[in-house]
Design a protein around this motif. Structure first.
Motif, short mmCIF file in Angstrom:
data_model
loop_
_atom_site.label_atom_id
_atom_site.label_comp_id
_atom_site.label_asym_id
_atom_site.label_seq_id
_atom_site.Cartn_x
_atom_site.Cartn_y
_atom_site.Cartn_z
N GLY A 12 -2.74 -6.49 -6.57
CA GLY A 12 -2.74 -6.62 -5.11
C GLY A 12 -2.48 -8.03 -4.62
N GLU A 13 -1.94 -8.85 -5.54
CA GLU A 13 -1.65 -10.24 -5.16
C GLU A 13 -0.29 -10.31 -4.46
N PRO A 14 -0.15 -11.23 -3.50
CA PRO A 14 1.15 -11.37 -2.84
C PRO A 14 2.19 -11.88 -3.84
N LEU A 15 3.39 -11.34 -3.77
CA LEU A 15 4.44 -11.74 -4.71
C LEU A 15 5.35 -12.78 -4.06
N GLU A 16 5.59 -13.86 -4.81
CA GLU A 16 6.52 -14.88 -4.33
C GLU A 16 7.92 -14.28 -4.18
N PRO A 17 8.73 -14.75 -3.24
CA PRO A 17 10.13 -14.28 -3.16
C PRO A 17 10.85 -14.51 -4.49
N LEU A 18 11.62 -13.55 -4.92
CA LEU A 18 12.37 -13.66 -6.17
C LEU A 18 13.50 -14.67 -5.95
#
Ligand SMILES: Nc1nc2c(c(=O)[nH]1)N[C@@H](CN(C=O)c1ccc(C(=O)N[C@@H](CCC(=O)O)C(=O)O)cc1)CN2
Ligand code: GAR
Length: 218
Positions: A12-18
């Motif tokens: 449920g952690e926010p994902l950095e932009p790829l």
């Protein structure tokens, strides 16, 4: 890379932009589709660098209009294709790129890119691989009179159009279409499919199995 993103998503952690680099040779409508989806907030990615294999690539103007850094190679540098790919790989690393997205890039990529970005060089092809490989897939399919064609996204390996298939979309060819109409419909599905696959990568939903087929968690 995918496992790290999958774990973060599961937690449920926010994902950095790829962070992606986009390689082009032509009009760049697929680059534009990525730019537009990032701008509207529906694609969690950042285009760190656009690499063009020729100064005439119209996609360069699209990148510049979007404020994206570009690297333009001339045909002379490709006289030594390995050296060319060493330059490209170095610049992509310098820009923090995680995945290399080929969008109408009409040069073979070699070990300096494939080894630096293992299963992280992706290509879009305007046919349902393994049918109609090569640089003239749409014309070849049209001349064959296919009733169904489509688009494929795959990881690149050392050969053209032979890497693990990530996603495909079919297209039913209608009576009376000329080749330009067929191409326009193929582009239409590409412009939806490619950003969708880049989002799957951003979410860590793509896994290459031992047998080199691809598991996709939609
Ligand atoms: N190592 C890889 N490099 C590239 C791949 C790949 O799958 N593995 N995909 C291509 C893109 N592509 C099809 O999707 C493709 C592009 C060009 C050709 C081709 O035959 N090119 C001709 C020159 C054509 C021209 O300059 O107009 C050639 O190499 O003689 C085939 C497939 C990108 N790179
Ligand atoms: N074999 C590779 C190949 O034919 N790729 C094709 O080049 C076009 C690029 O269009 P664009 O420059 O408008 O994105 C796309 O249709 C892509 O599938």
């Amino acid at each position: 890379m995918q496992a790290h993103r999958a774990a973060a998503r599961a937690a449920g952690e926010p994902l950095e932009p790829l962070k992606i680099g986009v390689l082009i040779s032509g009009s760049g409508t697929n680059l534009q589709a990525l730019i537009d989806r990032i701008a509207d907030g529906s694609l969690n990615a950042k285009i760190e660098l656009v690499v063009a294999s020729r100064p005439s690539a119209k996609g360069l103007q699209r990148a510049e209009a979007a404020g994206i850094q570009t690297l333009t190679l001339s045909k002379e540098i490709y006289a030594d294709p390995i050296a060319a790919d060493e330059v490209i790989a170095h610049e992509l690393l310098e820009h923090g790129v995680e995945y290399v997205i080929m969008a109408g890039y009409m040069r073979m990529v070699h070990a300096p890119l494939l080894v630096t970005f293992p299963n992280r060089v992706v290509n879009l092809h305007p046919a349902l691989l393994p049918s109609f490989t090569g640089a003239h897939a749409i014309a070849d399919a049209y001349e064959r009179g296919v009733k169904v064609t489509g688009a494929t996204v795959h990881f690149a390996n050392a050969a053209y159009d032979a890497g693990p298939i990530i996603a495909q979309r079919p297209l039913a060819v209608e009576e009376g279409w000329d080749i330009d109409t067929l191409e326009a419909h193929i582009h239409e599905i590409e412009h939806e499919l490619y950003p969708h696959v880049v989002q799957l990568l951003a979410d860590g939903r793509i896994h290459v199995r031992e047998n080199l087929t691809v598991a996709v968690q939609e």
